[in-house]
Design an enzyme around this catalytic site. Structure first.
Site, PDB file in Angstrom:
ATOM      1  CB  SER A 149      39.408  34.486  46.248  1.00 45.86           C
ATOM      2  OG  SER A 149      40.801  34.212  46.313  1.00 45.86           O
TER       3      SER A 149
ATOM      4  CE1 TYR B 293      40.128  39.470  48.327  1.00 47.77           C
ATOM      5  CE2 TYR B 293      41.337  37.397  48.343  1.00 47.77           C
ATOM      6  CZ  TYR B 293      40.616  38.355  47.663  1.00 47.77           C
ATOM      7  OH  TYR B 293      40.394  38.206  46.318  1.00 47.77           O
TER       8      TYR B 293
HETATM    9  N1  LIG Z   1      43.623  39.447  40.971  1.00 49.10           N
HETATM   10  C1  LIG Z   1      43.608  38.267  41.592  1.00 49.10           C
HETATM   11  O1  LIG Z   1      44.640  37.565  41.709  1.00 49.10           O
HETATM   12  C2  LIG Z   1      42.324  37.741  42.168  1.00 49.10           C
HETATM   13  C3  LIG Z   1      42.307  36.427  42.640  1.00 49.10           C
HETATM   14  C4  LIG Z   1      41.135  35.914  43.183  1.00 49.10           C
HETATM   15  C5  LIG Z   1      40.006  36.695  43.215  1.00 49.10           C
HETATM   16  N2  LIG Z   1      40.058  37.987  42.757  1.00 49.10           N
HETATM   17  C6  LIG Z   1      38.835  38.767  42.832  1.00 49.10           C
HETATM   18  O2  LIG Z   1      38.507  39.224  41.535  1.00 49.10           O
HETATM   19  C7  LIG Z   1      37.676  40.378  41.639  1.00 49.10           C
HETATM   20  C8  LIG Z   1      38.163  41.453  40.677  1.00 49.10           C
HETATM   21  O3  LIG Z   1      39.423  41.911  41.089  1.00 49.10           O
HETATM   22  P1  LIG Z   1      40.597  42.300  40.069  1.00 49.10           P
HETATM   23  O4  LIG Z   1      41.667  41.299  40.235  1.00 49.10           O
HETATM   24  O5  LIG Z   1      40.005  42.528  38.730  1.00 49.10           O
HETATM   25  O6  LIG Z   1      41.151  43.635  40.713  1.00 49.10           O
HETATM   26  P2  LIG Z   1      40.972  45.181  40.349  1.00 49.10           P
HETATM   27  O7  LIG Z   1      41.243  45.431  38.917  1.00 49.10           O
HETATM   28  O8  LIG Z   1      41.782  45.898  41.374  1.00 49.10           O
HETATM   29  O9  LIG Z   1      39.420  45.434  40.605  1.00 49.10           O
HETATM   30  C9  LIG Z   1      38.846  45.635  41.855  1.00 49.10           C
HETATM   31  C10 LIG Z   1      37.615  46.458  41.603  1.00 49.10           C
HETATM   32  O10 LIG Z   1      36.825  46.552  42.773  1.00 49.10           O
HETATM   33  C11 LIG Z   1      36.285  47.869  42.795  1.00 49.10           C
HETATM   34  N3  LIG Z   1      35.905  48.280  44.140  1.00 49.10           N
HETATM   35  C12 LIG Z   1      36.618  48.170  45.276  1.00 49.10           C
HETATM   36  N4  LIG Z   1      35.938  48.716  46.298  1.00 49.10           N
HETATM   37  C13 LIG Z   1      34.771  49.174  45.778  1.00 49.10           C
HETATM   38  C14 LIG Z   1      33.658  49.862  46.328  1.00 49.10           C
HETATM   39  N5  LIG Z   1      33.600  50.165  47.633  1.00 49.10           N
HETATM   40  N6  LIG Z   1      32.641  50.180  45.514  1.00 49.10           N
HETATM   41  C15 LIG Z   1      32.671  49.893  44.193  1.00 49.10           C
HETATM   42  N7  LIG Z   1      33.710  49.255  43.601  1.00 49.10           N
HETATM   43  C16 LIG Z   1      34.749  48.913  44.404  1.00 49.10           C
HETATM   44  C17 LIG Z   1      37.440  48.732  42.308  1.00 49.10           C
HETATM   45  O11 LIG Z   1      36.908  49.973  41.915  1.00 49.10           O
HETATM   46  P3  LIG Z   1      37.773  51.338  41.957  1.00 49.10           P
HETATM   47  O12 LIG Z   1      38.419  51.410  40.615  1.00 49.10           O
HETATM   48  O13 LIG Z   1      36.745  52.390  42.181  1.00 49.10           O
HETATM   49  O14 LIG Z   1      38.749  51.197  43.089  1.00 49.10           O
HETATM   50  C18 LIG Z   1      37.945  47.888  41.155  1.00 49.10           C
HETATM   51  O15 LIG Z   1      37.234  48.137  39.993  1.00 49.10           O
HETATM   52  C19 LIG Z   1      37.685  40.763  43.122  1.00 49.10           C
HETATM   53  O16 LIG Z   1      36.519  40.267  43.735  1.00 49.10           O
HETATM   54  C20 LIG Z   1      38.889  40.025  43.659  1.00 49.10           C
HETATM   55  O17 LIG Z   1      38.769  39.784  45.040  1.00 49.10           O
HETATM   56  C21 LIG Z   1      41.180  38.518  42.216  1.00 49.10           C
END
Ligand SMILES: NC(=O)c1ccc[n+]([C@@H]2O[C@H](COP(=O)([O-])OP(=O)(O)OC[C@H]3O[C@@H](n4cnc5c(N)ncnc54)[C@H](OP(=O)(O)O)[C@@H]3O)[C@@H](O)[C@H]2O)c1
Length: 245
Positions: free
Chosen positions: A138, A151
């Site tokens: 990120s 984070y």
């Molecule tokens: N959205 C943004 O603005 C943004 C920006 C920068 C970086 N990111 C990064 O992008 C990546 C994907 O995030 P996203 O935006 O797509 O959000 P998201 O849809 O909320 O996805 C997060 C995922 O992480 C999984 N997860 C969390 N804890 C877990 C655990 N203990 N074991 C297995 N799975 C787990 C969740 O699974 P469950 O469904 O089981 O909860 C969910 O599928 C993350 O690394 C996030 O930090 C996001």
């Protein structure tokens, strides 16, 4: 056809990326906590053209499961060409300030679990002399901000880990790609007010696939975040301490 393991495959960004892999006939192993949701995604990917799909239950904080899940996915797909690590949580910063056990949970999920997975995957790919490891970091890892430094700390740790791992694996024909998204409209950020800098997961997914195809090492997505973060990193500390970021 590529054989791809996706960790945190229920993530909105991971699912959008998996659809693009499926469209070109890749074989996909999906790991995550929510099995009904993984099965739904696997069914959809099959319809979109995935050569093969399989699902594995994994809470990434159960480090003892990592090696076995990777082995099972590899056995099922007949090897691994790409591993894409996408899971993450954006915990409440002020709760983490009051209770360090919550901060530790965030650090475990966002950093320690990623490092453990990367270690197992790296050893496997080094031995086979090919492959690609792609990890979602990120922009938050570029500078510690009061609003999300727990984070950000985890993402910064992953970035340094990836840098060292990339240099280690360079001579073994294994690429390590660190993806640094800015603001993406996903369930993780559902509570945030959206503005001009926000993008949908589909757009990020297309850029992730392109970066993998080109075996890039570090990408800011969308690319304009490289400039934004350059400016943010250059803000002198006395000024940084006084502005609200
Ligand atoms: N959205 C943004 O603005 C943004 C920006 C920068 C970086 N990111 C990064 O992008 C990546 C994907 O995030 P996203 O935006 O797509 O959000 P998201 O849809 O909320 O996805 C997060 C995922 O992480 C999984 N997860 C969390 N804890 C877990 C655990 N203990 N074991 C297995 N799975 C787990 C969740 O699974 P469950 O469904 O089981 O909860 C969910 O599928 C993350 O690394 C996030 O930090 C996001």
């Amino acid at each position: 056809m590529k054989r791809i393991l996706i960790i945190g495959a229920t993530s909105a960004i991971a699912e959008a990326t998996a659809r693009l892999f499926a469209g070109r006939g890749d074989a996909l192993a999906l790991a995550g906590r929510d099995i009904p949701q993984l099965d739904r995604i696997a069914g959809d990917l099959k319809l979109r053209g995935a050569q093969d799909t399989c699902t594995f239950a994994l809470d990434v904080n159960d480090l003892g499961q990592h090696e076995s899940i990777i082995q099972q996915a590899s056995d099922r797909l007949g090897g691994l060409d790409i591993a894409f690590i996408a899971h993450g949580t954006l915990g409440n910063q002020s709760d983490c300030e009051k209770d360090f056990s919550l901060a530790l949970k965030e650090l475990n999920t966002n950093a320690i679990s990623v490092m453990s997975l990367l270690t197992h995957l790296a050893n496997r790919m080094q031995a086979q002399g090919s492959g690609q490891l792609a990890v979602i970091g990120s922009v938050a890892g570029d500078r510690g901000r009061p609003s999300n430094y727990v984070y950000g700390t985890a993402k910064a740790a992953v970035a340094v880990f990836c840098e060292g791992l990339r240099a280690r694996l360079y001579r073994h024909n294994v690429n390590v790609l660190l993806i640094k998204p800015g603001f993406v409209d996903t369930p993780m950020t559902a509570a945030f007010k959206k503005g001009a800098l926000w993008v949908k997961p589909d757009r990020i997914a297309a850029m992730i696939v392109k970066a993998m195809d080109r075996r890039k090492e570090v990408v800011y997505l969308p690319p304009f975040w490289a400039l934004i973060m350059l400016v943010i990193r250059m803000i002198p500390r006395p000024v940084f301490n006084r502005i609200k970021l």
